[in-house]
Design a protein around this motif. Structure first.
Motif, PDB file in Angstrom:
ATOM      1  N   ARG A   1       8.428 -20.610   4.837  1.00  0.00           N
ATOM      2  CA  ARG A   1       7.959 -21.979   4.599  1.00  0.00           C
ATOM      3  C   ARG A   1       8.682 -22.598   3.393  1.00  0.00           C
ATOM      4  O   ARG A   1       9.120 -23.749   3.429  1.00  0.00           O
ATOM      5  N   THR A   2       8.800 -21.813   2.333  1.00  0.00           N
ATOM      6  CA  THR A   2       9.482 -22.296   1.132  1.00  0.00           C
ATOM      7  C   THR A   2      10.938 -22.632   1.429  1.00  0.00           C
ATOM      8  O   THR A   2      11.459 -23.667   0.971  1.00  0.00           O
ATOM      9  N   ALA A   3      11.592 -21.762   2.206  1.00  0.00           N
ATOM     10  CA  ALA A   3      12.999 -21.993   2.533  1.00  0.00           C
ATOM     11  C   ALA A   3      13.175 -23.268   3.356  1.00  0.00           C
ATOM     12  O   ALA A   3      14.159 -24.007   3.181  1.00  0.00           O
ATOM     13  N   ARG A   4      12.238 -23.549   4.228  1.00  0.00           N
ATOM     14  CA  ARG A   4      12.358 -24.728   5.090  1.00  0.00           C
ATOM     15  C   ARG A   4      12.331 -26.025   4.273  1.00  0.00           C
ATOM     16  O   ARG A   4      12.968 -27.009   4.643  1.00  0.00           O
ATOM     17  N   TYR A   5      11.581 -26.038   3.184  1.00  0.00           N
ATOM     18  CA  TYR A   5      11.446 -27.254   2.378  1.00  0.00           C
ATOM     19  C   TYR A   5      12.243 -27.179   1.075  1.00  0.00           C
ATOM     20  O   TYR A   5      12.039 -27.991   0.169  1.00  0.00           O
ATOM     21  N   ALA A   6      13.167 -26.223   0.985  1.00  0.00           N
ATOM     22  CA  ALA A   6      13.877 -25.983  -0.273  1.00  0.00           C
ATOM     23  C   ALA A   6      14.623 -27.218  -0.759  1.00  0.00           C
ATOM     24  O   ALA A   6      14.750 -27.437  -1.976  1.00  0.00           O
TER      25      ALA A   6
ATOM     26  N   GLY B   1      13.289 -24.959  13.427  1.00  0.00           N
ATOM     27  CA  GLY B   1      12.025 -24.603  12.784  1.00  0.00           C
ATOM     28  C   GLY B   1      11.658 -23.150  12.973  1.00  0.00           C
ATOM     29  O   GLY B   1      10.723 -22.654  12.337  1.00  0.00           O
ATOM     30  N   ARG B   2      12.366 -22.455  13.852  1.00  0.00           N
ATOM     31  CA  ARG B   2      12.212 -21.016  14.063  1.00  0.00           C
ATOM     32  C   ARG B   2      10.768 -20.613  14.407  1.00  0.00           C
ATOM     33  O   ARG B   2      10.266 -19.587  13.954  1.00  0.00           O
TER      34      ARG B   2
ATOM     35  N   ASP C   1       2.663  -9.555   2.149  1.00  0.00           N
ATOM     36  CA  ASP C   1       4.057  -9.329   2.522  1.00  0.00           C
ATOM     37  C   ASP C   1       4.934 -10.518   2.121  1.00  0.00           C
ATOM     38  O   ASP C   1       6.074 -10.339   1.680  1.00  0.00           O
ATOM     39  N   GLY C   2       4.423 -11.704   2.274  1.00  0.00           N
ATOM     40  CA  GLY C   2       5.103 -12.893   1.783  1.00  0.00           C
ATOM     41  C   GLY C   2       6.176 -13.480   2.668  1.00  0.00           C
ATOM     42  O   GLY C   2       6.779 -14.504   2.307  1.00  0.00           O
TER      43      GLY C   2
END
Length: 433
Positions: free
Chosen positions: A381-386, A420-421, A374-375
């Motif tokens: 995770r990617t968005a948090r460290y963008a 951090g949701r 599903d991703g």
């Protein structure tokens, strides 16, 4: 054939609608998950020691199991093998694992131990040829006998070190002869009780040298499998040198073996170390030393290594999520390092414990695969460290304090914290279970 499991059918996948205890509801070995059969993802193995060698004792009481193979003779060892391979076939597992002391009678000396092991290895070989069963890994028991009370590789007596090294060689030879896919080192007593009688620096050097010899022997023999260390904190010794994945990695780096040795991570040991299973798996993946797993669970109230069969699907989903993120198993697999409760006396209990564990693993794997496919977790995770993927973010990793200082002043950087949701992500995970 023996009559120990008489009347117990071979376990097959029957799905959620089945009301039979002797059926899989989630584990369908041929079901394709993320491009390959479930059996190839999980690579199940049964542990010889807990299933067939453990007598059912605990620190406050002795043997509760009465098994017909508990005599310390070669005839009993072969009966034990007969029963073990019958169980492997009933469950349909592709692999098994063993220590030398699990499978052979204890001899009067090293030479007799070796002869006994070689005889039972030949017996195993015939059974493996007949059944198609394979060996996930072999190992040496260098902790149960009283000679190992002060450790094996770390023992203050060089004769014990030598006896241990020779034993490891015979067990590696046995593993190679049986086509084992890994060789495991668990330093059950590689630690100390008090610094008052311990030379810690010397003991670490001894442990490092032993491991170097194991790696050298692997290359000398052409063994293609992985060498694995199994981390464990505390119990049985107060301070273990192989406490957790991070400690083992530091040890491997110290002796230049980080590219030669991987880890076999046990759920129960992770808990004893104050970590989660998924933490240890994720760290091993990040460090490039992930190898295999021992699947079980601990009692969270007892505070010691209870080695119960796994049944917590949410925990297992997070664990297999990390396994899948690591690319899945290569030579490793899912070994049930788990034992019955000492009141579970019947042969049916032994079968059903594995059935439940295999089903729980399968359910966890399917949830993990759904999460990864599903991703959404990875996207979050990617968005948090963008920010770190921007030119400005990347430049911080190659800059210095003075330049960063000037950048903060020039740009007037005054960041506000971002959520951090965590609860949102925990709710998301629960949707897959």
């Amino acid at each position: 054939m023996t009559d120990f499991f008489k009347g117990i059918p071979r376990i097959t996948y029957q799905g959620m609608e089945s009301d039979s205890d002797f059926a899989f509801r989630h584990y369908n070995p041929d079901e394709v998950v993320m491009g390959k059969p479930m059996k190839d993802h999980l690579r199940f193995a049964c542990a010889y020691w807990h299933s067939f060698a453990w007598p059912g004792g605990d620190p406050f009481g002795g043997q509760t199991f009465q098994r017909p193979w508990f005599d310390d003779t070669m005839a009993a060892a072969k009966l034990k093998a007969d029963v073990a391979f019958e169980m492997f076939q009933i469950l349909g597992v592709p692999y098994f694992c063993f220590h030398d002391a699990d499978v052979r009678p204890e001899g009067a000396d090293f030479a007799e131990n070796t002869r006994n092991l070689q005889e039972i290895v030949d017996y195993f070989g015939q059974k493996m040829d007949d059944t198609g069963l394979k060996l996930l890994w072999g190992t040496a028991n260098l902790f149960s006998h009283r000679r190992f009370m002060a450790g094996a590789a770390t023992n203050p007596d060089p004769d014990v070190f030598a006896f241990s090294a020779a034993t490891i060689k015979t067990c590696m030879d046995a593993t190679i002869k049986l086509g084992g896919e890994n060789y495991v080192l668990w330093g059950g007593r590689e630690g100390y009780e008090t610094l008052l009688n311990t030379d810690m620096g010397r003991e670490r050097q001894q442990a490092g040298r032993m491991l170097q010899m194991v790696v050298d022997y692997k290359h000398k023999t052409g063994f293609k499998g992985a060498i694995l260390i199994e981390p464990k904190p505390q119990e049985p010794t107060k301070h273990q040198y192989d406490y957790d994945v991070a400690t083992v990695y530091g040890f491997l780096k110290d002796f230049g073996l980080e590219n030669e040795v991987r880890v076999n991570i046990e759920q129960g040991h992770a808990i004893l170390a104050g970590h989660t299973f998924e933490h240890e798996l994720a760290l091993a993946r990040e460090l490039g030393i992930f190898g295999s797993i021992d699947m079980n669970r601990n009692d969270y109230q007892s505070g010691w290594d209870t080695d119960q069969f796994p049944n917590n699907v949410p925990e297992m989903a997070l664990a297999f999520y990390e396994v899948l993120r690591a690319g899945g198993f290569t030579t490793g697999g899912t070994n049930f390092d788990a034992k019955l409760r000492r009141q579970s006396l019947d042969p049916e209990d032994l079968i059903l414990a594995h059935v439940g564990g295999m089903d729980a693993c399968a359910a966890g794997l399917k949830a993990a695969a759904a999460m990864l496919t599903d991703g959404k977790l990875e996207a979050a995770r990617t968005a948090r460290y963008a920010g770190w993927d921007t030119d400005a973010g990347k430049s911080l990793m190659t800059s210095d304090l003075a330049k960063i200082h000037d950048h903060v002043v020039a740009k007037g950087i005054n960041p506000e914290p971002k959520s951090g949701r965590q609860e949102r992500l925990e709710n998301l995970v629960n949707r897959y279970l």
